[in-house]
Write a protein that holds these residues in place. Sequence first.
Motif, PDB file in Angstrom:
ATOM      1  N   LEU A  60       0.836  -1.204   0.000  1.00 18.58           N
ATOM      2  CA  LEU A  60       0.000   0.000   0.000  1.00 18.58           C
ATOM      3  C   LEU A  60       0.874   1.259   0.000  1.00 18.58           C
ATOM      4  O   LEU A  60       0.545   2.248  -0.650  1.00 18.58           O
ATOM      5  CB  LEU A  60      -0.911  -0.035   1.238  1.00 18.58           C
ATOM      6  CG  LEU A  60      -1.806   1.155   1.518  1.00 18.58           C
ATOM      7  CD1 LEU A  60      -2.798   1.361   0.366  1.00 18.58           C
ATOM      8  CD2 LEU A  60      -2.578   0.955   2.834  1.00 18.58           C
ATOM      9  N   GLU A 419      -8.739   2.351   2.827  1.00 15.33           N
ATOM     10  CA  GLU A 419      -8.109   2.209   1.521  1.00 15.33           C
ATOM     11  C   GLU A 419      -8.927   1.304   0.598  1.00 15.33           C
ATOM     12  O   GLU A 419      -8.656   1.214  -0.595  1.00 15.33           O
ATOM     13  CB  GLU A 419      -6.668   1.688   1.678  1.00 15.33           C
ATOM     14  CG  GLU A 419      -6.522   0.202   2.000  1.00 15.33           C
ATOM     15  CD  GLU A 419      -6.760  -0.157   3.476  1.00 15.33           C
ATOM     16  OE1 GLU A 419      -7.399   0.634   4.194  1.00 15.33           O
ATOM     17  OE2 GLU A 419      -6.327  -1.245   3.892  1.00 15.33           O
ATOM     18  N   LEU A 496      -8.390   1.320  -3.753  1.00 15.51           N
ATOM     19  CA  LEU A 496      -7.068   0.871  -3.314  1.00 15.51           C
ATOM     20  C   LEU A 496      -5.966   1.423  -4.219  1.00 15.51           C
ATOM     21  O   LEU A 496      -4.928   1.906  -3.739  1.00 15.51           O
ATOM     22  CB  LEU A 496      -7.030  -0.667  -3.308  1.00 15.51           C
ATOM     23  CG  LEU A 496      -5.738  -1.307  -2.817  1.00 15.51           C
ATOM     24  CD1 LEU A 496      -5.434  -0.910  -1.373  1.00 15.51           C
ATOM     25  CD2 LEU A 496      -5.807  -2.838  -2.932  1.00 15.51           C
ATOM     26  N   GLN A 500      -2.800   3.837  -3.280  1.00 13.14           N
ATOM     27  CA  GLN A 500      -1.407   3.481  -3.610  1.00 13.14           C
ATOM     28  C   GLN A 500      -0.754   4.570  -4.442  1.00 13.14           C
ATOM     29  O   GLN A 500       0.382   4.963  -4.197  1.00 13.14           O
ATOM     30  CB  GLN A 500      -1.388   2.173  -4.399  1.00 13.14           C
ATOM     31  CG  GLN A 500      -1.280   0.965  -3.507  1.00 13.14           C
ATOM     32  CD  GLN A 500      -1.425  -0.328  -4.292  1.00 13.14           C
ATOM     33  OE1 GLN A 500      -2.189  -0.395  -5.256  1.00 13.14           O
ATOM     34  NE2 GLN A 500      -0.713  -1.340  -3.872  1.00 13.14           N
TER      35      GLN A 500
END
Length: 574
Positions: A60, A419, A496, A500
Amino acid sequence: MPSTDQTATASALPESRPGREWWRSAVIYQVYPRSFADADGDGIGDLPGITRRLPALKTLGVDAVWLSPFQTSPQRDAGYDVADYEDVDPLFGTLADFDTMLATAHALGLRVIIDLVPNHTSSDHAWFQAALAAGPGSPERERYMFREGKGSDGSVPPNNWESIFGGPAWNRVVEADGTLGQWYLHLFDSSQPDLNWENPWVWEQFRGILRFWLDRGVDGFRVDVAHGMVKAPGLPDYTPPEHGGSMGGGVPLEPEIGGHASVEPPTPPYWAQDGVHEIYRDWHKVLEQYEGDRVLCGEAWVEPLEKLARWVRPDEMQQTFNFGYLETPWDADALRHVIDRSISVFGSVGAPSTWVLSNHDVVRHATRLALTGENLQGHGIGPKTTGLPDPAFALNRARAATALMLALPGSSYLYQGEELGLPEAIDLPDSARQDPTWFRTDGERYGRDGCRVPIPWESGAPSFGFGPSAESWLPQPASWAAYARDVQQGVPGSTLTMYQDALAARAAHDLAFGTLDWFDLGEDVLAFRNGNVTVVANLGEAPVAAPAGEVLVSSGPLVDGTIPQDVTVWVANV
Ligand code: GLC
């Protein structure tokens, strides 16, 4: 336990040097151990589960993890009721599991902060049990806040304070001879008696607890209720202002946020007393004796920001949560104001500003930012709540808010599951609820269970991969299959992937050490340059032309070169 030397050898921790200490820029990911990953299949997350999933956090792109309590506890407030500060609750594993988790994190280059709960212990703690047994006037009772009741028979509580979880803040004990006796203070649940921080014995115990974990190699502590601990002399009566139901225990945050006032509201006699700063100065000295820039981060619900900055003066804590930011509505003017003030106020004492949108005590921001009704911190939402938002609309807004936050200078906190874009779990059955708030208010306040549901890792697996079985201590909504990590990993446009991308670009462009240079794109738009990145957040309905340059991060799709409502973009300056 691995020796400190072994841990150091295996460590891949990035450099930390004066002025660029790791915590000045870190993105710190909150792991709520019961709900992160369950290795043994009992439906409650554990330390071996965390260890196995640490590589996902490395992927992440976060810098550190903060673990909510995993120490020995009867779990009446999900571990914030500690019965032994120097051991691991069997629910979560063993001290050896902790050491393995810590060494694994360090080998991955992730720092680890643990929760320290110094305002109160569990009523199961040996200190409290000894205090009950020893009776009035004993040194054991002096470790807690025991007082005689009022009235001829002592049946009236010593003062009118109310528990943050609802109901009175005092409980009367039955003495050894079977008669009703003294009362003890509990600002939270009756199973969480407040310690007496006027007592040097308590100070000495906590120095020892700090050293116990520092010796094991932790990088610091998130200090629970860091605005509590010291109470005003004489414990005077106090009635919080109306609508003062936040964890600030009666400190209304609205004046600062909505009206831009910086007037200090009255200080409740149980919060933000000057004496707490002596404790943090003492702890600062303990941490200083260790290498590696160990930190204290305060959970202090204090306002205004000018006052909160006292927690992070150079000889006290390194960080404090910025709950004023968390409680700011999705409004361009209010956000700009709180951002500017945070940077200036924390900067004035040499501390980084911190930012946070979600944690285990508040409605997840993928729901909260689009609620239309009043939602006091800690009260929660549930099936009977009105003004609930459309989930897709609310998620867009949350993504825009996160992309804004991660572009700001300083350090940010993320809460597990955000996330993935997880919303608050609203439809939990009454029978599943476990927050003491729910019980202490007879179901009037839903409490915090809705943000604590175990998170989904694999869409097709039992408990969505939370553990090897279908067990989950709070039921997971069926709709969470769509939020699972495996269906988002590597997928362009997923939440997500956005996290990132933002974390990678934030690091690559050194945004944490940057400065904000605002420019005007209209009333409902936040626009600034941070170094060589331009950030535009559109909070209004009218589309806004996207700046020229390479798009580094976009919280949602652009439409014909314009930024639609509730989208934030980062563009590399041309
Ligand atoms: C803090 C914690 C919360 C807990 C309370 C009492 O506010 O974050 O979860 O219930 O302290 O320890």
